[in-house]
Design a protein around this motif. Structure first.
Motif, mmCIF file in Angstrom:
data_model
loop_
_atom_site.group_PDB
_atom_site.id
_atom_site.type_symbol
_atom_site.label_atom_id
_atom_site.label_comp_id
_atom_site.label_asym_id
_atom_site.label_seq_id
_atom_site.Cartn_x
_atom_site.Cartn_y
_atom_site.Cartn_z
ATOM 1 N N LEU A 166 0.823 -1.205 0.000
ATOM 2 C CA LEU A 166 0.000 0.000 0.000
ATOM 3 C C LEU A 166 0.858 1.257 0.000
ATOM 4 N N ARG A 169 2.061 1.696 -3.482
ATOM 5 C CA ARG A 169 0.973 2.127 -4.359
ATOM 6 C C ARG A 169 0.744 3.629 -4.246
ATOM 7 N N ALA A 170 1.018 4.154 -3.051
ATOM 8 C CA ALA A 170 0.848 5.597 -2.834
ATOM 9 C C ALA A 170 2.108 6.393 -3.162
ATOM 10 N N GLY A 171 3.126 5.709 -3.615
ATOM 11 C CA GLY A 171 4.358 6.404 -3.977
ATOM 12 C C GLY A 171 5.285 6.649 -2.807
ATOM 13 N N ARG A 188 -0.049 11.063 0.925
ATOM 14 C CA ARG A 188 -0.030 10.263 -0.299
ATOM 15 C C ARG A 188 -1.038 9.111 -0.231
ATOM 16 N N LEU A 189 -1.132 8.476 0.938
ATOM 17 C CA LEU A 189 -2.078 7.375 1.103
ATOM 18 C C LEU A 189 -3.515 7.871 0.958
ATOM 19 N N ARG A 190 -3.822 9.008 1.570
ATOM 20 C CA ARG A 190 -5.175 9.551 1.482
ATOM 21 C C ARG A 190 -5.526 9.912 0.030
ATOM 22 N N ALA A 191 -4.556 10.372 -0.710
ATOM 23 C CA ALA A 191 -4.806 10.708 -2.111
ATOM 24 C C ALA A 191 -5.199 9.479 -2.923
ATOM 25 N N LYS A 192 -4.788 8.312 -2.459
ATOM 26 C CA LYS A 192 -5.135 7.051 -3.124
ATOM 27 C C LYS A 192 -6.354 6.383 -2.481
ATOM 28 N N GLY A 193 -6.989 7.062 -1.517
ATOM 29 C CA GLY A 193 -8.156 6.492 -0.865
ATOM 30 C C GLY A 193 -7.837 5.440 0.175
ATOM 31 N N ILE A 194 -6.619 5.460 0.681
ATOM 32 C CA ILE A 194 -6.171 4.471 1.674
ATOM 33 C C ILE A 194 -6.028 5.167 3.025
#
Length: 429
Positions: A166, A169-171, A188-194
């Motif tokens: 994960l 995936r968020a970079g 970065r995680l929030r930008a991917k919906g995580i």
């Protein structure tokens, strides 16, 4: 540190009311009756009997014990988090079980001091079991007067688990080790919906993580004083609260963390809806294989100027012990047989290999089928360690601190309000 129960009230002979309430409290699991006074029946009050990690192993070991000792029967009374209250009620009625399997926390801290359970130091030595126990476990289970409250058994590592897939995936290229890196990863995680860090902000898991973060700027000695007295006004404690608020308001924790529970936390991590969790080893043992395969364990990221050189974890050797009651002293020969059996290396190893438990006893066995538990066991110089506050928080403050924890995890709550809520838990408990 005193129990909310008075010495006189707890140890008084059971009144008609106490006797009447003892049995309903035990309903749904088992009840005490006249056969339990039989020296051939050992009554064990335990949290291992339903879905608690290690329950299947415990039941299997009891079955083996019966086969080896056909004249001795183990009768289990099973309770969950309410076990301490149920035990205290039965003790007031002089109907308490012989052995209790529970952790050192909250009300149980005062049991031996008040005579509700025995100082077992002499038994540990007489039965030749001292060398089986890790020195750190003996230290944690021994009170300020030198009394050994129980026979140590389960331990816990409490690292931070990171889902590296994960993160990638968020970079996020690597596991964050600083606060700034954690905040950047969260964005970065929030930008991917995580969800970034999932936590039970409405229960004990949030309480422990909050305590861990507050200790960022505290030495172990300073932390002991803070959690024993409830004085969070010192510079280190205030800086720790400020750090927590900074992380919270930067979106590091999952949405509405103040209402989440330990079950929500483990579900979010295990289903890969969240990338990070601070989890004790019993929770790590439940991480599905597919998620564990791309998870790493490490410490909580630090802020500049921290009192620790490396990201921190918690460790404790007080998760479950075998306590002997005054009734158990009347059946001490049976208790000895049972504890010798449970302390056997092969019995201890089964909890590790079958249930992924950490143990407070000497063993070379590794949790091969529980990779995150094994990885946490191997953590060494790459992490620092902070105190698990359970041994120092007065019992009257334990539950109020959880209420204060929910306040702390509510976004927008000021550091001053968080501090006030924490200190009020010690005054109002």
């Amino acid at each position: 540190m005193r129990s909310p129960l008075s010495r006189r009230g707890f140890l008084a002979a059971g009144s008609g009311l106490a006797a009447a309430t003892a049995f309903p409290a035990l309903s749904g699991c088992a009840s005490l009756d006249s056969s339990d006074a039989d020296p051939g029946t050992l009554v064990v009050h335990t949290q291992l009997g339903t879905t608690a990690p290690g329950s299947p192993t415990y039941r299997a070991l009891v079955k083996e014990f019966h086969a080896e000792h056909p004249g001795l029967r183990i009768r289990n009374l099973v309770n969950g988090d309410d076990l301490p209250q149920v035990y205290e009620t039965s003790r007031l009625a002089r109907k308490e079980p012989d052995v209790v399997m529970v952790n050192l926390y909250d009300k149980t801290l005062a049991w031996t001091e008040l005579g509700a359970t025995l100082d077992v130091k002499g038994y540990l030595d007489d039965w030749g079991l001292r060398e089986r126990v890790l020195p750190a476990a003996l230290e944690e289970w021994t009170d300020e007067e030198g009394r050994l409250r129980a026979f140590p058994y389960f331990a816990a590592n409490w690292p931070v688990a990171f889902n590296t897939t994960l993160l990638e995936r968020a970079g996020v290229g690597s596991v964050p080790t600083t606060g700034d890196q954690l905040i950047g990863a969260a964005r970065r995680l929030r930008a991917k919906g995580i969800a970034p860090v999932t936590v039970g902000g409405n229960d004990w898991t949030g309480q422990k993580l909050l305590a861990q973060i507050i200790q960022t700027f505290l030495t172990p000695e300073e932390a002991r004083k803070v959690y024993a007295t409830g004085d969070f006004g010192g510079r280190g404690a205030r800086e720790g609260i400020d750090y927590f608020v900074q992380l919270r308001d930067a979106g590091v924790f999952a949405d509405k963390a103040q209402g989440l529970t330990s079950d929500t936390m483990t579900t979010q991590y295990n289903t890969e809806a969240a990338a990070i969790q601070s989890a004790m080893s019993s929770a790590l043992a439940k991480v599905p294989e597919r998620t564990a395969a791309h998870s790493e364990v490490g410490g909580w990221p630090l802020a500049p100027g921290a009192a620790h050189a490396r990201p921190t974890i918690m460790r404790s050797y007080t998760l479950i012990g075998f306590w002997i009651s005054p009734n158990g002293a009347k059946k001490i020969s049976a208790v000895e047989k049972f504890l010798r059996f449970m302390y056997r290396p092969e019995s201890v190893s089964r909890f590790i290999t079958e249930s992924g438990r950490d143990m407070a006893l000497e063993t070379d066995t590794v949790s091969k089928d529980f990779p995150l538990v094994a990885a946490a066991q191997r953590l060494g110089d790459e992490v620092g360690q902070v105190l698990l506050p359970d041994l120092y928080v007065p019992p009257t403050a334990t539950q109020p601190l959880i209420t204060a924890t929910s306040t702390a995890f509510t976004r927008g709550t000021s550091a001053a309000t968080v501090r006030s809520a924490l200190e009020s838990a010690y005054r109002t408990g």
